[in-house]
Each structure stands twice: as structure tokens, then as C-alpha cells.
Design an enzyme around this catalytic site. Structure first.
Site, PDB file in Angstrom:
ATOM      1  N   HIS A 207     -29.159 -17.418 -35.496  1.00 27.60           N
ATOM      2  CA  HIS A 207     -28.328 -16.413 -36.161  1.00 27.60           C
ATOM      3  C   HIS A 207     -26.885 -16.897 -36.167  1.00 27.60           C
ATOM      4  O   HIS A 207     -26.615 -18.047 -35.752  1.00 27.60           O
ATOM      5  CB  HIS A 207     -28.483 -15.055 -35.456  1.00 27.60           C
TER       6      HIS A 207
ATOM      7  N   HIS B  84     -25.529 -18.711 -33.142  1.00 31.69           N
ATOM      8  CA  HIS B  84     -25.884 -20.135 -33.055  1.00 31.69           C
ATOM      9  C   HIS B  84     -25.054 -20.957 -34.042  1.00 31.69           C
ATOM     10  O   HIS B  84     -24.633 -22.079 -33.739  1.00 31.69           O
ATOM     11  CB  HIS B  84     -27.368 -20.340 -33.370  1.00 31.69           C
TER      12      HIS B  84
ATOM     13  N   GLN C  61     -39.152 -20.149 -18.844  1.00 31.14           N
ATOM     14  CA  GLN C  61     -38.092 -19.196 -18.504  1.00 31.14           C
ATOM     15  C   GLN C  61     -38.454 -17.756 -18.845  1.00 31.14           C
ATOM     16  O   GLN C  61     -37.621 -16.867 -18.729  1.00 31.14           O
ATOM     17  CB  GLN C  61     -36.773 -19.606 -19.161  1.00 31.14           C
TER      18      GLN C  61
ATOM     19  N   ASP D  29     -24.541 -15.195 -22.583  1.00 24.51           N
ATOM     20  CA  ASP D  29     -25.375 -15.540 -21.422  1.00 24.51           C
ATOM     21  C   ASP D  29     -24.461 -16.133 -20.352  1.00 24.51           C
ATOM     22  O   ASP D  29     -24.547 -17.318 -20.027  1.00 24.51           O
ATOM     23  CB  ASP D  29     -26.459 -16.527 -21.849  1.00 24.51           C
TER      24      ASP D  29
ATOM     25  N   VAL E  21     -20.349 -13.888 -30.202  1.00 20.31           N
ATOM     26  CA  VAL E  21     -20.180 -13.428 -31.592  1.00 20.31           C
ATOM     27  C   VAL E  21     -20.859 -12.064 -31.704  1.00 20.31           C
ATOM     28  O   VAL E  21     -21.957 -11.857 -31.167  1.00 20.31           O
ATOM     29  CB  VAL E  21     -20.822 -14.431 -32.580  1.00 20.31           C
TER      30      VAL E  21
ATOM     31  N   SER F 250     -31.135 -13.213 -30.765  1.00 18.91           N
ATOM     32  CA  SER F 250     -32.395 -13.319 -31.521  1.00 18.91           C
ATOM     33  C   SER F 250     -33.231 -12.070 -31.298  1.00 18.91           C
ATOM     34  O   SER F 250     -34.018 -11.667 -32.153  1.00 18.91           O
ATOM     35  CB  SER F 250     -33.169 -14.548 -31.078  1.00 18.91           C
ATOM     36  N   ARG F 251     -33.063 -11.431 -30.155  1.00 22.11           N
ATOM     37  CA  ARG F 251     -33.855 -10.240 -29.840  1.00 22.11           C
ATOM     38  C   ARG F 251     -33.462  -9.035 -30.690  1.00 22.11           C
ATOM     39  O   ARG F 251     -34.242  -8.091 -30.798  1.00 22.11           O
ATOM     40  CB  ARG F 251     -33.710  -9.887 -28.364  1.00 22.11           C
TER      41      ARG F 251
HETATM   42  O1  PAF Z   1     -29.930 -19.582 -24.220  1.00 23.43           O
HETATM   43  C1  PAF Z   1     -31.018 -20.026 -24.621  1.00 23.43           C
HETATM   44  O2  PAF Z   1     -31.371 -19.914 -25.790  1.00 23.43           O
HETATM   45  C2  PAF Z   1     -31.947 -20.730 -23.643  1.00 23.43           C
HETATM   46  O3  PAF Z   1     -31.885 -20.149 -22.391  1.00 23.43           O
HETATM   47  C3  PAF Z   1     -31.698 -22.256 -23.562  1.00 23.43           C
HETATM   48  C4  PAF Z   1     -30.332 -22.584 -23.018  1.00 23.43           C
HETATM   49  C5  PAF Z   1     -31.869 -22.870 -24.945  1.00 23.43           C
HETATM   50  C6  PAF Z   1     -32.724 -22.896 -22.632  1.00 23.43           C
HETATM   51  O4  PAF Z   1     -34.031 -22.704 -23.090  1.00 23.43           O
END
Ligand code: PAF
Length: 278
Positions: free
Chosen positions: A28, A31, A58, A147, A173, A183-184
Site C-alpha cells: 500500500h 510501502h 512470525q 511497527d 503513513v 495491509s490488514r
Molecule cells: O513488517 C513486516 O512486514 C514484516 O514483519 C517483515 C519486516 C517484512 C518481516 O517479515
């Protein structure tokens, strides 16, 4: 733009500086901002590398991984439009051996916030980021401040394991209503999307207390909690709301120095995070 679908296809002569934008896809505008920042850092003669890898390690809930949006074709088109030099999209079966048994665990900054409510999450993040650094050998990498804990932990990973990668943190952003891009957000229903700007508003309302000289963390947390829950739609649940030290991410009883007010909120099964610096 070079598409690298497999480890075996990674070129050995990627021009430096090479700046990695690690992502899990469903790209989005947030990114896009990271990719543009990567170009600024790399310069015209350097390389911007994007990785798109939905890292199973993760995710603490299988349904969360299953529901995560997957939009590879439009992601590749966006990377091309933004002038990325290469996009790495390994499969998880190739990236992780079926019997892989080594992980990277951070032991201090991951204790609170997302680390407390998503067991194993940061182990998965550290492991995948280290592997991406190993195979792509970037000279720098960019991560978003939404994050915040992830960014702080990756800085530690790089420092403590002496990795030769410069880490850049990029401002969050937001949509015009203040909701941090994620993305969620694509998976929220209409009613919850309309409501979700309350997360940022709640954090800002609490941050305003700084102007009054207030130092007690509990007062900041009460204010934010009130704004999060007042007249909230059904399905909204606070996962965590915490005030931590901005450097080591440990809980703060008092706001005396640089602090971070961070929240994770569920709308039904969709979990959103946000934070403000205080
Ligand atoms: O922030 C993210 O999208 C993910 O945690 C990352 C850093 C790409 C690791 O998978």
C-alpha cells in the site's frame, strides 16, 4: 525490474549501495513511501530491493496467516512503477528447510507490547530479517515506525550480531482520517473501517496531556482507554495499551523522558497497531 523468485536466482553483482525494503506483500502507500525512501538512500546508481515474503514463522495464529491478504501481481506492478531494481519472492518451502531448527531470539525489547501478546512473533521477525540480510546482502534496510517495536528490535539485532546493514526508520503513513496504513486495513468490514481512526485519535488525545505537565502513566493510559472504548462498536477489543521507554521499551510508571504510547486493538479478528511518541 528483475523478479527473483528463488534463492538460486539472486545475482552476485547487485550494485551498491543496495537498500532492502522487507515486506510481506499486500503493498500500500506506506510501502510505496518505504520504497521511495530506499531510492533516496540508494541514489540513482544504487539498488532498491524489495522482498515479498509472507513469513509463516512470525504468525502466532494459523487463521491470521490464512486471512492475510495476498496480492502478488499488483505488488509486482507497484514495485515496477516505483522503480525498484529487484523484487525477491521466495517460497516458504525453499526459504525454510522442512526441518529447520535455528531461530534468533531477542530477549529484552520483545518482552512487552506485541511481544507479550504474540508469543514467538519477534523470533519469527528476527529470524526472517537475518536470513534476508544474509541472502540479499543489502548495505541498508528501511522499516516503518508504525511497527515501532519491530524497528527497535531490528536495530538491536544489527547491533548485537554486528551485521553490516544501516537501518532507517520511516514515519508512519496515514489515511486522511488518521488511520495508520496497514495491509490488514483491507480486511476490516465497512463499519470497523469507518471507526478505526479512533485508535490514532485516542493516542493523540492522551498525548495532549503532556501539555498539562502530567507525568503519571496511568493518567495517559486512562485517557487513551476512555477514547478507545467510549461508544465503541461491537467487536472492538483492546489487545494492549502501554506506555514504554522509547529506547528499551520497558514499562514506564512515569513519563519523564522520551516515551512511546502504543496500542493494539482488535476489530473482531483483525488486529491493528499504532503508536505516538511522547
Ligand atoms: O513488517 C513486516 O512486514 C514484516 O514483519 C517483515 C519486516 C517484512 C518481516 O517479515
Amino acid at each position: 525490474m528483475l523478479h527473483i523468485p528463488s534463492l538460486a536466482d539472486i545475482p552476485s553483482d547487485i550494485p551498491e549501495p543496495s537498500v532492502l525494503v522487507p515486506t510481506m506483500g499486500a503493498l500500500h502507500d506506506g510501502h510505496a513511501t518505504l520504497i521511495r525512501a530506499a531510492r533516496e538512500i540508494a541514489g540513482e546508481s544504487g539498488s532498491v530491493l524489495v522482498s515479498i515474503f509472507l513469513n509463516p514463522l512470525q504468525f502466532d495464529r494459523p487463521d491470521d496467516l490464512a486471512d492475510y491478504p495476498r496480492t502478488l501481481e499488483t505488488d509486482l506492478a507497484l514495485c515496477r512503477d516505483l522503480g525498484a531494481n529487484a523484487v525477491f519472492t521466495p517460497s516458504s518451502t525453499e526459504f525454510y528447510s522442512a526441518d529447520h531448527s535455528v531461530v534468533v531470539r531477542e530477549t529484552l525489547l520483545s518482552r512487552n507490547l506485541c511481544g507479550a501478546t504474540r508469543p514467538g512473533h519477534f523470533e519469527g521477525v528476527c529470524t526472517v530479517v537475518l536470513k534476508l540480510f544474509q541472502v540479499l546482502r543489502p548495505t541498508a534496510a528501511v522499516f516503518g515506525k508504525k511497527d515501532y517495536q519491530q524497528l527497535a528490535i531490528i536495530r538491536r539485532l544489527v547491533r548485537d550480531l554486528s551485521l553490516p546493514v544501516n537501518i532507517h526508520g520511516i514515519e508512519t503513513v496515514r489515511d486522511p482520517d488518521g488511520l495508520a496504513l496497514s495491509s490488514r486495513n483491507l480486511t476490516l468490514n465497512q463499519k470497523h473501517r469507518a471507526d478505526a481512526s479512533r485508535i490514532h485519535r485516542a493516542l493523540l488525545a492522551a498525548r495532549d496531556l503532556r501539555e498539562t505537565g502530567e507525568q503519571r502513566s496511568e493518567v495517559y493510559l486512562q485517557a487513551a482507554r476512555h477514547h478507545l472504548l467510549h461508544d465503541a462498536p461491537t467487536g472492538l477489543k483492546i489487545d494492549y495499551l502501554e506506555l514504554v521507554d522509547r529506547e528499551n521499551l520497558q514499562l514506564l510508571p512515569k513519563v519523564a523522558g522520551p516515551a512511546l504510547l502504543a496500542a493494539a486493538v482488535y476489530y473482531d479478528d483483525v488486529r491493528l497497531i499504532d503508536n505516538v511518541e511522547i
